[in-house]
Scaffold this motif. Structure first.
Motif, PDB file in Angstrom:
ATOM      1  N   VAL A  65      90.911  33.993  14.777  1.00 47.81           N
ATOM      2  CA  VAL A  65      91.134  32.643  15.301  1.00 47.81           C
ATOM      3  C   VAL A  65      91.089  32.654  16.825  1.00 47.81           C
ATOM      4  CG1 VAL A  65      92.751  30.710  15.453  1.00 47.81           C
ATOM      5  CG2 VAL A  65      92.491  31.959  13.297  1.00 47.81           C
ATOM      6  N   ILE A  66      90.352  31.719  17.387  1.00 53.11           N
ATOM      7  CA  ILE A  66      90.315  31.495  18.836  1.00 53.11           C
ATOM      8  C   ILE A  66      90.901  30.118  19.093  1.00 53.11           C
ATOM      9  CG2 ILE A  66      88.875  31.208  20.882  1.00 53.11           C
ATOM     10  CD1 ILE A  66      86.837  33.084  19.587  1.00 53.11           C
ATOM     11  N   ASP A  67      91.981  30.060  19.822  1.00 57.64           N
ATOM     12  CA  ASP A  67      92.594  28.781  20.185  1.00 57.64           C
ATOM     13  C   ASP A  67      91.954  28.309  21.493  1.00 57.64           C
ATOM     14  OD1 ASP A  67      94.147  26.600  20.880  1.00 57.64           O
ATOM     15  OD2 ASP A  67      96.034  27.536  20.299  1.00 57.64           O
ATOM     16  N   ALA A  68      91.173  27.247  21.404  1.00 60.86           N
ATOM     17  CA  ALA A  68      90.422  26.738  22.563  1.00 60.86           C
ATOM     18  C   ALA A  68      91.078  25.499  23.166  1.00 60.86           C
ATOM     19  CB  ALA A  68      88.983  26.441  22.160  1.00 60.86           C
ATOM     20  N   LYS A  69      92.402  25.426  23.058  1.00 61.51           N
ATOM     21  CA  LYS A  69      93.106  24.281  23.633  1.00 61.51           C
ATOM     22  C   LYS A  69      92.826  24.174  25.127  1.00 61.51           C
ATOM     23  CE  LYS A  69      97.654  22.093  23.890  1.00 61.51           C
ATOM     24  NZ  LYS A  69      99.092  22.209  23.537  1.00 61.51           N
ATOM     25  N   GLY A  70      92.468  22.969  25.560  1.00 61.71           N
ATOM     26  CA  GLY A  70      92.171  22.747  26.972  1.00 61.71           C
ATOM     27  C   GLY A  70      90.800  23.226  27.404  1.00 61.71           C
ATOM     28  N   LYS A  71      89.962  23.568  26.428  1.00 58.64           N
ATOM     29  CA  LYS A  71      88.641  24.131  26.741  1.00 58.64           C
ATOM     30  C   LYS A  71      87.537  23.331  26.055  1.00 58.64           C
ATOM     31  CE  LYS A  71      90.930  28.638  26.821  1.00 58.64           C
ATOM     32  NZ  LYS A  71      91.658  28.263  28.020  1.00 58.64           N
ATOM     33  N   THR A  72      86.293  23.601  26.480  1.00 55.92           N
ATOM     34  CA  THR A  72      85.117  22.899  25.977  1.00 55.92           C
ATOM     35  C   THR A  72      84.172  23.893  25.314  1.00 55.92           C
ATOM     36  OG1 THR A  72      85.255  21.311  27.800  1.00 55.92           O
ATOM     37  CG2 THR A  72      83.165  21.410  26.611  1.00 55.92           C
ATOM     38  N   ILE A  73      83.552  23.474  24.216  1.00 55.15           N
ATOM     39  CA  ILE A  73      82.558  24.293  23.528  1.00 55.15           C
ATOM     40  C   ILE A  73      81.186  23.646  23.680  1.00 55.15           C
ATOM     41  CG2 ILE A  73      81.813  25.274  21.330  1.00 55.15           C
ATOM     42  CD1 ILE A  73      84.737  25.179  20.420  1.00 55.15           C
ATOM     43  N   LEU A  74      80.213  24.444  24.084  1.00 54.03           N
ATOM     44  CA  LEU A  74      78.820  24.006  24.218  1.00 54.03           C
ATOM     45  C   LEU A  74      77.915  25.002  23.498  1.00 54.03           C
ATOM     46  CD1 LEU A  74      78.599  23.228  28.053  1.00 54.03           C
ATOM     47  CD2 LEU A  74      78.743  21.551  26.224  1.00 54.03           C
ATOM     48  N   PRO A  75      76.677  24.606  23.195  1.00 54.40           N
ATOM     49  CA  PRO A  75      75.710  25.603  22.722  1.00 54.40           C
ATOM     50  C   PRO A  75      75.448  26.641  23.815  1.00 54.40           C
ATOM     51  CG  PRO A  75      74.892  23.348  22.416  1.00 54.40           C
ATOM     52  CD  PRO A  75      76.095  23.262  23.288  1.00 54.40           C
ATOM     53  N   GLY A  76      75.064  27.842  23.415  1.00 56.70           N
ATOM     54  CA  GLY A  76      74.659  28.844  24.390  1.00 56.70           C
ATOM     55  C   GLY A  76      73.485  28.341  25.209  1.00 56.70           C
ATOM     56  N   ALA A 363      61.248  24.901  24.400  1.00 61.63           N
ATOM     57  CA  ALA A 363      60.257  25.496  25.294  1.00 61.63           C
ATOM     58  C   ALA A 363      59.915  26.918  24.893  1.00 61.63           C
ATOM     59  CB  ALA A 363      60.767  25.468  26.738  1.00 61.63           C
ATOM     60  N   LEU A 364      60.722  27.500  24.003  1.00 61.90           N
ATOM     61  CA  LEU A 364      60.466  28.851  23.489  1.00 61.90           C
ATOM     62  C   LEU A 364      60.116  28.836  22.004  1.00 61.90           C
ATOM     63  CD1 LEU A 364      63.331  30.848  25.252  1.00 61.90           C
ATOM     64  CD2 LEU A 364      60.969  30.497  26.010  1.00 61.90           C
ATOM     65  N   GLY A 365      59.928  27.644  21.442  1.00 58.30           N
ATOM     66  CA  GLY A 365      59.608  27.543  20.022  1.00 58.30           C
ATOM     67  C   GLY A 365      60.757  27.946  19.125  1.00 58.30           C
ATOM     68  N   LYS A 366      62.014  27.791  19.602  1.00 54.19           N
ATOM     69  CA  LYS A 366      63.185  28.259  18.859  1.00 54.19           C
ATOM     70  C   LYS A 366      64.170  27.137  18.525  1.00 54.19           C
ATOM     71  CE  LYS A 366      61.915  32.618  19.341  1.00 54.19           C
ATOM     72  NZ  LYS A 366      61.400  33.371  18.179  1.00 54.19           N
ATOM     73  N   ALA A 367      63.758  25.888  18.638  1.00 55.58           N
ATOM     74  CA  ALA A 367      64.704  24.783  18.453  1.00 55.58           C
ATOM     75  C   ALA A 367      65.223  24.679  17.025  1.00 55.58           C
ATOM     76  CB  ALA A 367      64.052  23.455  18.869  1.00 55.58           C
ATOM     77  N   HIS A 368      64.526  25.304  16.091  1.00 55.16           N
ATOM     78  CA  HIS A 368      64.973  25.264  14.698  1.00 55.16           C
ATOM     79  C   HIS A 368      66.151  26.188  14.439  1.00 55.16           C
ATOM     80  CE1 HIS A 368      62.220  28.619  15.101  1.00 55.16           C
ATOM     81  NE2 HIS A 368      62.688  29.138  13.983  1.00 55.16           N
ATOM     82  N   GLU A 369      66.425  27.136  15.356  1.00 50.31           N
ATOM     83  CA  GLU A 369      67.487  28.105  15.087  1.00 50.31           C
ATOM     84  C   GLU A 369      68.548  28.202  16.172  1.00 50.31           C
ATOM     85  OE1 GLU A 369      65.267  32.224  16.567  1.00 50.31           O
ATOM     86  OE2 GLU A 369      65.192  31.652  14.453  1.00 50.31           O
ATOM     87  N   ILE A 370      68.288  27.692  17.367  1.00 49.92           N
ATOM     88  CA  ILE A 370      69.271  27.723  18.453  1.00 49.92           C
ATOM     89  C   ILE A 370      69.206  26.404  19.219  1.00 49.92           C
ATOM     90  CG2 ILE A 370      69.211  30.238  18.726  1.00 49.92           C
ATOM     91  CD1 ILE A 370      67.384  29.794  21.198  1.00 49.92           C
ATOM     92  N   GLY A 371      70.111  26.236  20.196  1.00 52.34           N
ATOM     93  CA  GLY A 371      70.027  25.098  21.114  1.00 52.34           C
ATOM     94  C   GLY A 371      70.966  23.952  20.816  1.00 52.34           C
ATOM     95  N   THR A 372      71.520  23.914  19.593  1.00 60.18           N
ATOM     96  CA  THR A 372      72.520  22.905  19.232  1.00 60.18           C
ATOM     97  C   THR A 372      73.573  23.554  18.362  1.00 60.18           C
ATOM     98  OG1 THR A 372      71.346  22.197  17.230  1.00 60.18           O
ATOM     99  CG2 THR A 372      70.828  21.008  19.265  1.00 60.18           C
TER     100      THR A 372
END
Length: 414
Positions: A65-76, A363-372
């Motif tokens: 478990v990671i408690d991310a209270k007060g933090k933001t999560i974004l895609p890599g 732009a790398l042809g990888k939108a189906h597996e990363i980016g969101t």
């Protein structure tokens, strides 16, 4: 067996959605989840929603478990244009530029790309790999989970292969995903001066057939006094015939027609674009070419920035990348990139995030597996040490990445 991870209590989760590039107005659209949570299993995003919702379905006892209270999560973050495998440095040339010497004049002095070619040829493969490894480690600390790397500092078969082999080796044993691009048409080597067509034929006949299995993309520096539109077309058509996807260094220094060529050939991306014409912008939009903009390079060279605001307003898909290289842009600072994109190029913060995540992936042809942050995609994500994504450009030039998770594993704890 990868660890299962349950991130809870995030002040905010922010991400685009879907498996393709976002164009124009779509780039402003982020899905925001307050008090968010993410479940990761076997390196894949299993579930995403509010903490209350996911705690009702999943037991914390089954996860790290990671408690991310007060933090933001974004895609890599996806840095979709770099030259991170090279030998030698060019600090002296940087000082020349500060004193007003132009990029083209530096090249005429024997500096520029040719300078790095000499150093890279002299650097053994194992040393290039270790240099690359250290640079990738540093990039990850800024939240980058996927990077594109170009060759182009060999301009001969052996050294081009050496650069691509270094990237292949790193991709197999480093957490970062690396997308390799062949850029043998980066400059004309001195032995081919006045015989540029012979060098183009050399690339087409001798080099491309031997590197197409080492690189996903082929790129060309389509620029005045480097490679013409017709020479670029010849190289890229051969690369396409061999099954490679296409990129262009286009319209960086003069308005040559590189953006139009990218549209004509259906390139995945056209990059730089400081001097792109209205017709070129329209061609990219009509043919779904990602416009990859590199504001750190414009900043370093004291050039005007590409018309990113206008490109988005006219319906283009814009990506952002660092252009990390030893000469014109010796930085992989994501905070600097964000600040320049938002403050100088006038992208909204939401557009900048889209540009460095899903559009970088496209732009790398990888939108189906990363980016969101979508269920079923790779668990590549960034945890920021502040409660909103809006702190990225606000905390100007400062890295606010606290944790990086790559393929479901914690790879950075800043």
């Amino acid at each position: 067996m990868k660890k299962s991870i349950f991130i809870i209590n995030a002040s905010q989760i922010a991400s685009s959605k879907g498996a393709k590039a976002r164009f124009g107005e779509e780039m402003k659209e982020l899905q925001i989840i307050e008090d968010g949570a993410v479940v990761i299993e076997e390196g894949i995003i299993k579930a995403i929603g509010t903490t209350e919702e996911l705690l009702s379905k999943y037991s914390k006892e089954d996860y790290e478990v990671i408690d991310a209270k007060g933090k933001t999560i974004l895609p890599g973050f996806v840095d979709s244009h770099t030259h991170f495998i090279f030998g030698g440095y060019r600090a002296e040339e940087f000082s020349w530029r500060l004193n007003g010497v132009s990029y083209m004049e530096i090249m005429e002095r024997g500096g520029g790309i040719i300078n790095t070619v000499r150093s890279t040829k002299e650097t053994p493969l194992e040393e290039l790999i270790e240099l690359g490894r250290k640079r990738l480690d540093s990039m990850m600390k800024f939240g980058v989970t996927t990077v594109e790397g170009k060759s182009g500092y060999g301009l001969d078969l052996d050294t081009e292969v050496k650069q691509l082999e270094a990237m292949r080796r790193l991709s197999s044993d480093h957490p970062m995903d690396i997308v390799s691009t062949f850029l043998g048409a980066h400059a004309v080597p001195k032995e081919y001066k006045g015989k540029e067509e012979e060098y183009v034929s050399f690339i087409i006949d001798e080099v491309l057939p031997k590197v197409n299995n080492l690189a996903e993309f082929c790129d060309v520096f389509c620029e005045k006094n480097v490679f013409s539109v017709e020479q670029s077309r010849r190289i890229l058509l051969k690369a396409k015939e061999l099954g490679m996807k296409l990129k262009l260094h286009a319209d960086e220094i003069v308005q040559l027609g590189g953006a139009e060529l990218a549209g004509e050939l259906g390139a995945t991306s056209a990059d730089h674009l400081l001097q792109a014409s209205d017709k070129g912008i329209e061609s990219m939009r009509e043919n779904d070419v990602i416009a990859t903009l590199l504001p750190c390079t414009a900043f370093s060279l004291r050039e005007s920035y590409a018309r990113g605001r206008e490109m988005i307003d006219r319906g283009c898909a814009v990506a952002l990348a660092t252009d990390f290289n030893p000469g014109s842009c010796f930085t992989y600072s994501i905070p600097l990139l964000f600040a320049l994109a938002c403050i100088e190029m006038r992208l909204t913060i939401e557009e900048a995030i889209t540009a460095l995540t899903i559009n970088g992936a496209a732009a790398l042809g990888k939108a189906h597996e990363i980016g969101t942050l979508d269920i079923g995609k790779k668990a590549d994500l960034v945890i920021l040490s502040y409660p909103s994504y809006k702190y990225i450009p606000y905390h100007v030039g400062i890295n606010i990445v606290e944790k990086v998770i790559k393929n479901g594993e914690i790879v950075v704890n800043n």
